[in-house]
Enzyme design. Sequence first.
Site, PDB file in Angstrom:
ATOM      1  CG  HIS A 128      -2.001  -1.116   1.092  1.00 53.62           C
ATOM      2  ND1 HIS A 128      -2.794  -1.525   2.140  1.00 53.62           N
ATOM      3  CD2 HIS A 128      -2.364  -1.899   0.041  1.00 53.62           C
ATOM      4  CE1 HIS A 128      -3.589  -2.510   1.745  1.00 53.62           C
ATOM      5  NE2 HIS A 128      -3.340  -2.753   0.480  1.00 53.62           N
ATOM      6  CB  CYS A 161       4.466  19.354  -7.509  1.00 58.76           C
ATOM      7  SG  CYS A 161       5.618  18.569  -8.658  1.00 58.76           S
TER       8      CYS A 161
HETATM    9  P1  OAD Z   1      -6.936  -3.491  10.465  1.00 57.96           P
HETATM   10  O1  OAD Z   1      -7.048  -2.318  11.374  1.00 57.96           O
HETATM   11  O2  OAD Z   1      -8.085  -3.783   9.577  1.00 57.96           O
HETATM   12  O3  OAD Z   1      -6.683  -4.803  11.318  1.00 57.96           O
HETATM   13  C1  OAD Z   1      -5.737  -4.858  12.321  1.00 57.96           C
HETATM   14  C2  OAD Z   1      -5.750  -6.265  12.869  1.00 57.96           C
HETATM   15  O4  OAD Z   1      -4.700  -6.365  13.811  1.00 57.96           O
HETATM   16  C3  OAD Z   1      -7.043  -6.649  13.591  1.00 57.96           C
HETATM   17  O5  OAD Z   1      -7.460  -7.918  13.114  1.00 57.96           O
HETATM   18  C4  OAD Z   1      -6.626  -6.738  15.073  1.00 57.96           C
HETATM   19  O6  OAD Z   1      -7.314  -7.781  15.759  1.00 57.96           O
HETATM   20  C5  OAD Z   1      -5.165  -7.055  14.957  1.00 57.96           C
HETATM   21  N1  OAD Z   1      -4.316  -6.585  16.062  1.00 57.96           N
HETATM   22  C6  OAD Z   1      -4.370  -5.428  16.750  1.00 57.96           C
HETATM   23  N2  OAD Z   1      -3.363  -5.334  17.636  1.00 57.96           N
HETATM   24  C7  OAD Z   1      -2.636  -6.475  17.519  1.00 57.96           C
HETATM   25  C8  OAD Z   1      -1.478  -6.996  18.148  1.00 57.96           C
HETATM   26  N3  OAD Z   1      -0.827  -6.326  19.110  1.00 57.96           N
HETATM   27  N4  OAD Z   1      -1.026  -8.210  17.761  1.00 57.96           N
HETATM   28  C9  OAD Z   1      -1.694  -8.929  16.799  1.00 57.96           C
HETATM   29  N5  OAD Z   1      -2.780  -8.485  16.166  1.00 57.96           N
HETATM   30  C10 OAD Z   1      -3.264  -7.282  16.510  1.00 57.96           C
HETATM   31  O7  OAD Z   1      -5.566  -3.316   9.650  1.00 57.96           O
HETATM   32  P2  OAD Z   1      -5.135  -4.016   8.300  1.00 57.96           P
HETATM   33  O8  OAD Z   1      -5.580  -5.410   8.228  1.00 57.96           O
HETATM   34  O9  OAD Z   1      -3.696  -3.729   8.138  1.00 57.96           O
HETATM   35  O10 OAD Z   1      -5.539   0.186   3.576  1.00 57.96           O
HETATM   36  O11 OAD Z   1      -5.925  -3.170   7.228  1.00 57.96           O
HETATM   37  C11 OAD Z   1      -5.745  -3.433   5.869  1.00 57.96           C
HETATM   38  C12 OAD Z   1      -5.865  -2.163   5.095  1.00 57.96           C
HETATM   39  O12 OAD Z   1      -7.126  -1.538   5.380  1.00 57.96           O
HETATM   40  C13 OAD Z   1      -4.849  -1.090   5.459  1.00 57.96           C
HETATM   41  O13 OAD Z   1      -3.623  -1.263   4.799  1.00 57.96           O
HETATM   42  C14 OAD Z   1      -5.514   0.161   5.013  1.00 57.96           C
HETATM   43  C15 OAD Z   1      -6.876  -0.112   5.617  1.00 57.96           C
HETATM   44  O14 OAD Z   1      -7.927   0.604   5.135  1.00 57.96           O
HETATM   45  C16 OAD Z   1      -5.636   1.336   2.901  1.00 57.96           C
HETATM   46  O15 OAD Z   1      -5.683   2.414   3.463  1.00 57.96           O
HETATM   47  C17 OAD Z   1      -5.678   1.163   1.417  1.00 57.96           C
END
Ligand code: OAD
Length: 268
Positions: A128, A161
């Site tokens: 991303h 820019c």
């Molecule tokens: P999310 O915020 O959707 O998910 C975070 C995950 O991490 C959740 O499932 C939590 O349960 C878990 N979590 C939190 N703290 C933790 C810890 N200490 N150890 C293990 N797990 C933990 O974030 P992403 O999955 O990264 O994209 O989100 C995917 C994408 O959605 C991001 O890159 C972003 C977002 O919208 C864009 O902006 C395009």
Amino acid sequence: MHTYNAHVGSSPAVDLLVNQLAPDARVTVLTGAGVSAASGVPTFRGADGLWKQHRAEDLATPEAFARDPRLVWEWYDWRRQRIAACRPNGAHEVLAAWSECYPGFTLITQNVDGLHERAGTRRVLRMHGSIWEVACWARCAGSPLRWHDDTVPLPVIPPRCSYCDGMIRPGVVWFGEAIAPAILMRCHEATRCDVFLTVGTSAVVYPAASLVQEALMHGAYTAEINLEATPASSLVDQVLHGPAEIILAEINERLGLRHGNPAARGSR
Ligand code: OAD
């Protein structure tokens, strides 16, 4: 499927994964916002997630930027300031150590915070983009595709820019935008591995969420590390519930005991 709960502490389940992490294993790790949570970087979903306070459509799409670039940049400027004050945590450090010791290691991250790189991780594929890069919104002829800019706070919003004096945009991939084909290709290639770990991601954003299925198709041993169940939980060979920074440290320690694996020299 085997399930481990860090709060209960059934370490034989960790040993199952450790056995798969042989010194010559091709290891691929997919990370999400959860790996940076212990560093103080807000996640997107969940109780205190960014998408609880804001709508993604208002801040993380090209349409939102075209409509209100100031609002979008104010949000990114706030996030950049917040991330600049954060340090890599134990999860980043273990993965950085593995990137040095496992010859076929690849780290695929959805995170834009740069904490894997700051921990010294090699072979990072940023699906991303990076919050520390910017690009010309008009893609003017004189400008590179994107360039590094870690000024915090930004002196002018929206920033200009330096090539055409038009607006610049954050160097991240927004909803509705394509992931750089070269990066995506390398992500697909990395699913041809022996062990595929999905760590701290809610596994709901595609195409990242589909990589675990791909790895399974290629015969990889798959495991998930997360505080809670996700759509990936029912697919993987092993679910490890708990904080990534604690579970990865435990796995790393056991690697040392089991295999004498140099990766287990651990935190740097
Ligand atoms: P999310 O915020 O959707 O998910 C975070 C995950 O991490 C959740 O499932 C939590 O349960 C878990 N979590 C939190 N703290 C933790 C810890 N200490 N150890 C293990 N797990 C933990 O974030 P992403 O999955 O990264 O994209 O989100 C995917 C994408 O959605 C991001 O890159 C972003 C977002 O919208 C864009 O902006 C395009």
